[in-house]
Each structure stands twice: as C-alpha cells, then as structure tokens.
Write an enzyme that holds these catalytic residues in place. Structure first.
Site, short mmCIF file in Angstrom:
data_model
loop_
_atom_site.label_atom_id
_atom_site.label_comp_id
_atom_site.label_asym_id
_atom_site.label_seq_id
_atom_site.Cartn_x
_atom_site.Cartn_y
_atom_site.Cartn_z
N ASP A 94 0.87 -1.17 0.00
CA ASP A 94 0.00 0.00 0.00
C ASP A 94 0.91 1.22 0.00
O ASP A 94 2.13 1.11 0.09
CB ASP A 94 -0.96 -0.03 1.18
CG ASP A 94 -0.24 0.06 2.51
OD1 ASP A 94 1.00 0.25 2.51
OD2 ASP A 94 -0.90 -0.06 3.54
N GLY A 97 -0.84 5.89 2.69
CA GLY A 97 -1.91 6.88 2.91
C GLY A 97 -2.84 6.49 4.04
O GLY A 97 -3.18 7.31 4.89
N PHE A 98 -3.22 5.23 4.06
CA PHE A 98 -4.18 4.80 5.08
C PHE A 98 -3.57 4.85 6.48
O PHE A 98 -4.23 5.25 7.43
CB PHE A 98 -4.68 3.38 4.77
CG PHE A 98 -5.71 2.92 5.76
CD1 PHE A 98 -7.00 3.44 5.73
CD2 PHE A 98 -5.39 2.00 6.75
CE1 PHE A 98 -7.95 3.04 6.66
CE2 PHE A 98 -6.34 1.60 7.68
CZ PHE A 98 -7.62 2.12 7.63
N ASP A 148 -2.73 8.11 -1.54
CA ASP A 148 -4.06 8.74 -1.56
C ASP A 148 -4.31 9.42 -0.22
O ASP A 148 -3.62 9.16 0.76
CB ASP A 148 -5.15 7.69 -1.83
CG ASP A 148 -5.16 6.57 -0.80
OD1 ASP A 148 -4.10 6.32 -0.16
OD2 ASP A 148 -6.21 5.94 -0.61
N GLN A 190 -11.52 7.35 -4.74
CA GLN A 190 -11.97 7.84 -3.44
C GLN A 190 -13.36 8.45 -3.58
O GLN A 190 -14.04 8.22 -4.56
CB GLN A 190 -10.96 8.85 -2.88
CG GLN A 190 -9.66 8.20 -2.39
CD GLN A 190 -9.84 7.47 -1.07
OE1 GLN A 190 -10.91 7.44 -0.48
NE2 GLN A 190 -8.76 6.83 -0.59
N GLY A 217 -10.84 3.92 0.92
CA GLY A 217 -11.66 4.75 1.81
C GLY A 217 -12.96 4.12 2.22
O GLY A 217 -13.85 4.79 2.72
N ASP A 267 -7.87 -7.45 0.73
CA ASP A 267 -6.94 -7.68 1.83
C ASP A 267 -7.68 -7.33 3.10
O ASP A 267 -8.60 -6.50 3.08
CB ASP A 267 -5.72 -6.76 1.72
CG ASP A 267 -6.02 -5.37 2.22
OD1 ASP A 267 -5.69 -5.07 3.38
OD2 ASP A 267 -6.63 -4.57 1.48
N CYS A 305 -12.71 -28.85 6.74
CA CYS A 305 -11.49 -28.08 6.48
C CYS A 305 -10.28 -29.00 6.47
O CYS A 305 -10.15 -29.89 7.31
CB CYS A 305 -11.32 -27.00 7.54
SG CYS A 305 -9.84 -26.01 7.32
N CYS A 307 -7.08 -27.92 6.82
CA CYS A 307 -5.90 -27.20 7.31
C CYS A 307 -5.21 -28.00 8.42
O CYS A 307 -5.79 -28.90 9.01
CB CYS A 307 -6.27 -25.80 7.77
SG CYS A 307 -6.89 -25.71 9.47
N CYS A 310 -7.16 -28.11 11.80
CA CYS A 310 -8.32 -29.02 11.83
C CYS A 310 -7.89 -30.48 11.73
O CYS A 310 -8.56 -31.36 12.27
CB CYS A 310 -9.30 -28.66 10.72
SG CYS A 310 -10.10 -27.07 11.01
N HIS A 336 -5.99 -21.49 10.40
CA HIS A 336 -7.28 -22.01 9.92
C HIS A 336 -8.06 -20.92 9.18
O HIS A 336 -8.61 -21.16 8.11
CB HIS A 336 -8.13 -22.55 11.07
CG HIS A 336 -9.56 -22.73 10.69
ND1 HIS A 336 -10.01 -23.86 10.03
CD2 HIS A 336 -10.62 -21.89 10.80
CE1 HIS A 336 -11.30 -23.70 9.77
NE2 HIS A 336 -11.70 -22.52 10.23
ZN LIG Z 1 -9.18 -25.64 9.49
#
Ligand SMILES: [Zn+2]
Length: 675
Positions: A94, A97-98, A148, A190, A217, A267, A305, A307, A310, A336
């Site tokens: 980024d 700006g934020f 920005d 914006q 924004g 994101d 799941c 992962c 899990c 997870h």
């Molecule tokens: Zn999981």
C-alpha cells in the site's frame, strides 16, 4: 499497456462476479483472490510455509511501516522484500496513505504530500507521491499503490471532495514517478460515501494508464449497505480489462458480496485479528471458541477443512489455548482462518467458471455469517425447575434485590451493576457525566453518536433515551443516534419478561429494537440501533462515536473487550474526532491499556462504594476544553509500583506498552505545566 497481462476468463450470468488471471514478476495470480496482511513483512504469527501451503498468491505489506523500519537502505541491500523475507510469490504494497490517516500522532496534509512524525524516532517525514513510489520501488513490490488521502467515509462532502481531488493529482504524479519500472501500479478511487463523488473519481482514475484499480476509503465507518452501494457504483465504471481491488475489506460475507459486485482482490487483517480473540470462520458460520460449550468438545473445528489445525487438534484443545492466552492458539486459529479465506476464494472462482455462481452465492450467503449458539439447554423437568427457568435465559438469570432486578451471568457468577441501582448508575456515570443532553442543545448538523457497549438489560440505553425525552423540545437542537452492541440478547429478553423488576423497560423502544434492530422516536429525534454479535467485529460497521458507554461484563467474563488490542482498535476508530469513553472500572491494568493504546485517561466520578471510575479521551478530545481531571504523575508513580502494570492480553515478550504508558503525552504535558 498493462504490465500484468490481465485475462478475463468468465463473468457470471446475472451478476458482476468474474474470474480472471494475471501475471506479476513472480507468479500467476488467479482471481478472485485474498491477500493476507503482512504489515511488517510478516503475517502475524504465521509461518511462510503455511501461507504458501494455504495457496496465498499475493501478500500485502505496509509501505509506511517498512519505510520507518527496517528502512529503504535495507531493502536496497537485499534487493527487495522477496529476498529479505524469503517470499517467492507476489507482494503488493500500500502507499502509506491509510496508515497516515489511521495511526495516532500529528500529521498534516499538503499539496506536496503528507507530513507526519515517525513513531520510531520522532523525526518529521514528508511522504509525497514520489517518495511513496520510490519506497515501494525499493521494497520491490510486484504491485504498488498510489498515495491517496483517506478520510472517514462519513465526512462532509466538501472534505471528501477535496481529498478526492488531491488523490487525483497525486495519482498523476505517481504515474510519472513510476516511469519505466516493470512494477505494476494501481490507481485508487476515493469519494467517501457520496455516489456522485465516487462516479467522478472512478471516471477520472479509469482514464489514467494504471495496471489496476482500487476502491479506497471504505471499511472506515460506513454502514455495510453503503459500502456495497459504493462498490457497485464504482465497479460499473472501471475498465473490464484490469483487476479491481477493494481495500481493507472484510468478513467472508463481505467478500462474497463484493465479488458479486465485480471485485477481484481483497486484503484484510480479520483472519488473524479475530483469531487472536478466539474467533474462527467455518463452513457453518462463525465459531467463538471462548464459549464454554467448546470446553470439552472433541473433533475438529471444521470437519470440512483440510488445514493443519483441523487435521491435528480438537476444539477442546483450541478452547483451552485461547482460554490461557497461549500465542499458539492464536497461530493455529489464524492458520485455519487464512486457509478458510483462501478456500472460499477458490470455491468462488470455481463456481464462476462452472456457471453456477448464482446458486453458490445464494447458498453461501445464508451460512457465512451464521453464529454458533450457546451450550445445550437443560432437559430436566420439574415444577420448581420450571419456575426457576422462567427466571433464566441462556447463560443468564435474574437476581432481585429491593425489588430491583439485575442480571447474573451463570457461568462466571458475575452480576451486572451488582452494588448500585442500575438505573441510578446509568444516569450518574454515563448520561450525566457525558453531558449528552447539553451537547444536544447545541446546533449540530450531524447526529450525536453514542455507543452503548454491552447492552445488557438496556439500563444505560434507556437512561439515555429517557433523559433526551425529558428535554424540552425547544432545547433539543441536535439528533441522537444511539448504537447498542450486544453479543447475547438473552439478558434483555429475560429482563423484558420481568418488567416489574426492570422498570426502565416500561417503554415501547426495547421491544421494537429486539424485533427490528432499530427504534425511532415518533418525532425522529432519537434513533436507536442494535448491532448484535461481536463488538470486536461489528464496531467497524457503526458510525464512529462522540461518546462511548463502555459497560460490558468485567475482564473475567468479557476478557477480550478489555485487552490492549481491543483498546487500540477503539482508539483508531475515534482518532479523528473528539470522543470520550466512560467506564465503571478504575483498574490499573485497564487504565494502562487505554494509555498504551493512545487514549488520554481521566478520573471519572465516584459511584456507590467506588471512589473513582474512568474516562478515556481521544487525542482530539484531550486537546479541547474537556474539564476532565487527567491522571497525573501521582498515578504514574502508583502504576510503576503496582503488581498489575500490564494491560490484559499482552504477551510476555511484548513490552512496547510499558514505554507507551511511561512516555504518554498526558504526563509530559503536566510536567511542563508544573514547571
Ligand atoms: Zn481448518
């Protein structure tokens, strides 16, 4: 032309949802996609190999933080962030700006750039569009963002327009600064929540030769419906042949809705931030692992799941880790959650390509935001128990003393407003101390926003409403917007069944609120909204407050609300306005957490046997004429000798809060005044 070789593969029928692919200097990216946030060139608690295993294609890193630490020279030495953090796939940075907008500290916006003070060494830095691009070039991002100017999405139109126009001028300067570099550059649309500004911004930015477009924004104070409307307006105007990125959004449901409206990239910090609080996303909705129902539950968090978490651990084990604040629990839930997000994005892509998006969208929309329910209800049955059950709902029961009802949490045994009459405490500690009726006498154009954190049996909310109703209508110049947060409505439902002990509930508002999540007074001067669910997540959806009544159960029952991280989030939400927070506690650990988070902290009035309570002030509130008694050197001395110095929820290896408390400007100010 575009440096990303963007290929649109499919657009869903009856929707703007699209599947596409593009190529950066490091890998091919399939969309829709989610980019975990690696603020300091690291996704908090997550290992690189786990991120790769989850299918992460692009990581997001923050230019602002990396510019301050480790600094540009180090990236130049390593030839960029990829080698520095050994990350083989894409990185998006980024522009900073934020962060300039959202982090505490002084800053000013000028035509040339944003001027702010480094939180590392206090030096003054000017981040111009050119400097932002130069930094992102040195970091070696595959995708760079233009600088920005962010404003809260609910600001006045003039302010929003000025910020938008500045962002447009900076966009052109950023393109020139990028030059012939092969790194891609995205423009940012914006315009806050004003549809005509969003249209103007999208049209202007879309004409510039960017490799992709971001919608900035949003997720900074607007309502979900407003955000979705803004997104829709903008995606319609953006070129179809380049990627679209909605910055900082959101929950799985937000992502589904935004993909439906034509967004390709996202994101958000939520997967790891909520993991820290014990919250997990699953195929059946949200799971809150702090709930006692999981204490002894065998089997994985999400049977569907794949992962590591899990496959390896039971819910009971995860509950335990969260309970004892083990960072391992945070890591496992974070893993997870990221896995869940990436899996969800792949499933969306698959259904768009297969032509089944509409069905997928409808089915997932139902479950993504579902909440788990509390533990099993008792099945026993006798007259005595039936009578007792009338005084109970879920985890709560009514306790009556001197004909006044109170709510007790059965799991912790804690009673709300245990010592004082709840109505009296609400009046004194919250309504009167906040001077909200005086504020409503002033001619204010925007409604006065009051947050009621921990609705409970609505004692504070109803005291507020009744105080405003008692005002002479001539005096009442401003409108009140009261926003109540509550993750378990059983306490209010229970109290409403026993109005004779909860006299403040003899009013039409609470029933209406429970039915519609909203009540409006007949003359329109008071609007009361209910945001059920976790305050941690839902606070981002509410308009930012001028006044916060912070009245949840104490740390032992509602631990996550009292942590340093929680106060930091609150602080960032009211950083740009004069906000005061009122709470019943005067615990040293809570005050330390508020100070470390950036609030100024003052003594609140006494109530019942408590000699003090606490008021938190945002920096802007502290700069104004507040008339509050800020804690001084005497408190700091007591704190430095206290056994309970540390804020709740900080890990043993993080000591940054200590310097933040000790070096807090409120103590410096007083010292210079004393001299
Ligand atoms: Zn999981």
């Amino acid at each position: 032309m575009s440096r990303l070789d963007f290929q649109l593969e499919a657009t869903a029928a009856g929707s703007r949802a699209r599947a596409a692919r593009f190529r950066t200097q490091h890998n091919e990216v399939l969309t829709p996609t989610f980019m975990p946030v690696g603020t300091h060139a690291s996704v908090r608690t997550q290992r690189r190999d786990d991120l790769l295993g989850c299918g992460v294609q692009v990581l997001l890193a923050n230019t602002y933080h990396l510019l301050l630490r480790p600094g540009v020279e180090l990236f130049e030495q390593f030839g960029g962030i990829h080698r520095f953090m050994n990350w083989p796939r894409s990185v998006l940075t980024d522009s900073g700006g934020f962060q300039i907008y959202s982090l505490p500290g002084s800053r000013s916006m000028q035509e040339d750039g944003a001027i702010f003070k480094s939180y590392v060494d206090g030096s003054t830095i000017c981040l111009s569009p050119e400097r932002s691009i130069a930094t992102q070039k040195a970091i070696g991002a595959d995708i760079m963002m233009v600088l920005d100017q962010c404003v809260p999405s609910t600001v006045e139109k003039d302010v929003a327009r000025a910020a938008m126009e500045l962002t447009h001028r900076w966009a052109e300067r950023s393109l020139i600064a990028r030059g012939d570099s092969l790194q891609a550059l995205f423009g940012i649309v914006q315009g806050a929540c004003y549809a005509d500004l969003r249209v103007a911004s999208a049209r202007t930015v879309a004409q510039l030769p960017f490799d992709g477009f971001a919608i900035g924004g949003l997720a900074v104070g607007e309502k979900v419906g407003e955000r979705e409307a803004c997104t829709e307006v903008v995606t319609e105007l953006l070129p179809r042949d380049r990627p679209r990125y909605l910055m900082g959004v959101g929950t799985p449901l937000d992502l589904l809705e935004a993909v439906h409206r034509g967004v390709d990239m996202f994101d958000c910090i939520l997967p790891t931030a909520l993991a820290k609080q014990g919250l997990a996303f699953t195929g059946k909705g949200r799971v809150d692992l702090r709930r006692a129902a999981y204490r002894d539950k065998e089997g994985p968090l999400d049977p569907e799941c794949g992962c590591y978490t899990c496959k390896t651990y039971s819910q009971a084990y995860l509950f335990h880790l969260i309970r004892v604040h083990e960072s391992h629990g945070w890591q496992l839930l974070g893993l997870h959650n990221i896995h869940f997000y990436m899996q969800l994005m792949r499933a969306m892509r698959k259904s768009i390509l297969a032509g089944t998006w509409r069905d997928f969208y409808r089915a997932r929309r139902e479950v993504l935001d579902a909440r788990d329910s509390y533990g099993p209800k008792s099945m026993r049955n006798s007259n005595v128990e039936r009578r007792q059950r009338k005084l109970q709902a879920g985890r709560y029961e009514v306790v009556v003393r001197d004909s006044v009802g109170r709510i007790r949490d059965k799991e912790s045994g804690e009673v709300m407003h245990s010592v004082n009459d709840p109505a009296e405490e609400a009046r004194s500690l919250y309504v009167e101390q906040s001077r909200l009726t005086e504020r409503l006498q002033m001619n204010i154009t925007e409604p006065l926003v009051v947050w009621d954190v921990g609705l409970g049996a609505a004692a504070n909310a109803m005291a507020t409403i009744q105080a405003v109703e008692a005002m002479n209508s001539v005096d009442r110049a401003g409108k009140l917007l009261l926003v109540s947060f509550e993750n378990d409505l059983d306490s209010l439902k229970l109290a409403l069944r026993h109005r004779r002990w909860f006299r403040h509930l003899k009013h039409a508002a609470p029933d209406q609120l429970l039915a519609d999540n909203r009540w409006m007074s007949s003359d329109g001067s008071i609007e009361w909204l209910l945001l059920p669910g976790d305050f941690a997540a839902r606070k981002f959806e509410a308009p930012p407050p001028e006044i916060i009544f912070f009245d949840p159960f104490s740390f032992k029952t509602d631990s996550h609300l009292w942590t340093l991280a929680s106060f930091r989030e609150l602080h960032s939400l009211c950083n740009d306005r004069a906000t005061e927070l009122f709470t019943y506690t005067y615990s040293t650990a809570v005050r330390a957490a508020m100070l470390a988070a950036g609030f100024y902290v003052a003594k609140g009035r006494a109530t019942g046997p408590k000699e003090e309570t606490t008021i938190g002030l945002s920096p802007i509130a502290a700069r104004g004429k507040h008339g509050r008694e800020l804690l001084g050197a005497e408190w700091l001395l007591r704190w430095s000798r206290s056994e309970a110095q540390a804020p709740f929820g900080v890990s043993a290896d993080d000591e940054s809060w200590r310097a933040a408390v000790r070096g807090h400007p409120q103590f410096r100010l007083q010292r210079t005044e004393d001299l």
